[in-house]
Design a protein around this motif. Structure first.
Motif, PDB file in Angstrom:
ATOM      1  N   ILE A   7      -1.367   0.413 -12.548  1.00  0.00           N
ATOM      2  CA  ILE A   7      -0.876   2.163 -12.361  1.00  0.00           C
ATOM      3  C   ILE A   7       0.760   1.983 -12.627  1.00  0.00           C
ATOM      4  CG2 ILE A   7      -0.550   3.821 -10.795  1.00  0.00           C
ATOM      5  CD1 ILE A   7      -2.903   2.253  -9.085  1.00  0.00           C
ATOM      6  N   GLU A 136      -3.192   4.207 -15.652  1.00  0.00           N
ATOM      7  CA  GLU A 136      -2.921   5.525 -15.055  1.00  0.00           C
ATOM      8  C   GLU A 136      -1.589   5.632 -15.074  1.00  0.00           C
ATOM      9  OE1 GLU A 136      -5.961   5.904 -12.276  1.00  0.00           O
ATOM     10  OE2 GLU A 136      -4.877   6.679 -10.740  1.00  0.00           O
ATOM     11  N   LYS A 172      -4.863   8.224  -2.108  1.00  0.00           N
ATOM     12  CA  LYS A 172      -5.171   7.919  -3.317  1.00  0.00           C
ATOM     13  C   LYS A 172      -5.072   6.710  -3.671  1.00  0.00           C
ATOM     14  CE  LYS A 172      -5.808   8.566  -7.872  1.00  0.00           C
ATOM     15  NZ  LYS A 172      -7.326   9.095  -8.334  1.00  0.00           N
ATOM     16  N   TYR A 173      -4.121   6.053  -3.306  1.00  0.00           N
ATOM     17  CA  TYR A 173      -4.065   4.344  -3.810  1.00  0.00           C
ATOM     18  C   TYR A 173      -4.150   3.430  -2.875  1.00  0.00           C
ATOM     19  CZ  TYR A 173      -2.670   6.653  -8.185  1.00  0.00           C
ATOM     20  OH  TYR A 173      -2.514   7.332  -9.462  1.00  0.00           O
ATOM     21  N   PHE A 177      -0.910  -0.340  -2.161  1.00  0.00           N
ATOM     22  CA  PHE A 177       0.121   0.312  -2.887  1.00  0.00           C
ATOM     23  C   PHE A 177       1.394   0.829  -2.521  1.00  0.00           C
ATOM     24  CE2 PHE A 177       1.417   4.247  -5.361  1.00  0.00           C
ATOM     25  CZ  PHE A 177       1.286   3.657  -6.680  1.00  0.00           C
ATOM     26  N   TYR A 178       1.317   1.790  -1.429  1.00  0.00           N
ATOM     27  CA  TYR A 178       2.181   2.548  -1.054  1.00  0.00           C
ATOM     28  C   TYR A 178       3.313   1.370  -0.466  1.00  0.00           C
ATOM     29  CZ  TYR A 178       5.367   6.025   1.217  1.00  0.00           C
ATOM     30  OH  TYR A 178       6.208   6.686   1.454  1.00  0.00           O
TER      31      TYR A 178
END
Length: 197
Positions: A7, A136, A172-173, A177-178
């Motif tokens: 991503i 993405e 979403k991820y 990820f965050y």
């Protein structure tokens, strides 16, 4: 660009600041666009599952549009989207007593009637996701006029875009990820502070 797995996240998601100012923008993102809200394929089932629960929150015009043209529609440019009323407001929206457009799906969620908050594209806005050959891409794309109050409020409150949209980004991820995005942002701000000294 910040690369996390496959991503790509625009630097603006970390660098820019934003906090929605609904009193000023009136929820304009729910009616200003070339189509309804983009939907992921899995969200079509969500809409089908909750429609009867959400229906009492919708306007007569919204219900008519949905029941005439479908709970979602396929757009050649944007893929699956929510229907709109006369090409403007999302059919799942309604105006409150202050003229602010609210989401019937989200209100049903806040009332404890459903566990699905709203389409992820709405939750993430003004972040937009696109697909490229590289994978993405997560971009920060506020509308120049409509989102100006949110940009001003973000700067005033000093809230980065990724912080304002923390819940949506995790939805979403995921948390991992965050967490990586937070680390990258921390390094970015430390570097910027060092340069300013």
């Amino acid at each position: 660009m910040i690369a996390i797995d496959n991503i790509l996240v625009s630097d603006d998601v970390v660098r820019e600041q934003f906090v929605c100012d609904l009193a000023k923008c009136k929820g304009g993102c729910c009616e200003d666009g070339d189509a309804g809200a983009p939907l992921e394929k899995g969200e079509l089932d969500e809409i089908n599952a909750i429609y009867d629960i959400v229906k009492p929150y919708l306007t007569p015009a919204g219900i008519k549009e949905i029941e005439t043209r479908g709970r979602y529609q396929y757009d050649r440019e944007f893929g699956w989207v929510t229907p709109t009323i006369e090409g403007k407001m999302c059919a799942y929206g309604y105006r409150d007593e202050k003229g602010v457009i609210k989401c019937g799906i989200e209100q049903a969620y806040y009332d404890g009637k459903t566990s699905w908050k709203k389409p992820i594209s709405c939750h993430l806005y003004p972040i937009k996701i696109s697909m490229t050959k590289e994978g993405e891409v997560v971009n920060y794309e506020p509308r120049e006029t409509m989102c100006r109050p949110g940009c001003i409020q973000g700067k005033k409150l000093k809230v980065p875009v990724y912080v304002f949209l923390k819940e949506a980004l995790i939805r979403k991820y995921g948390e991992d990820f965050y967490g990586v995005l937070e680390q990258v942002a921390g390094s970015y701000f430390a570097k910027a502070e060092k340069q300013n000294k």
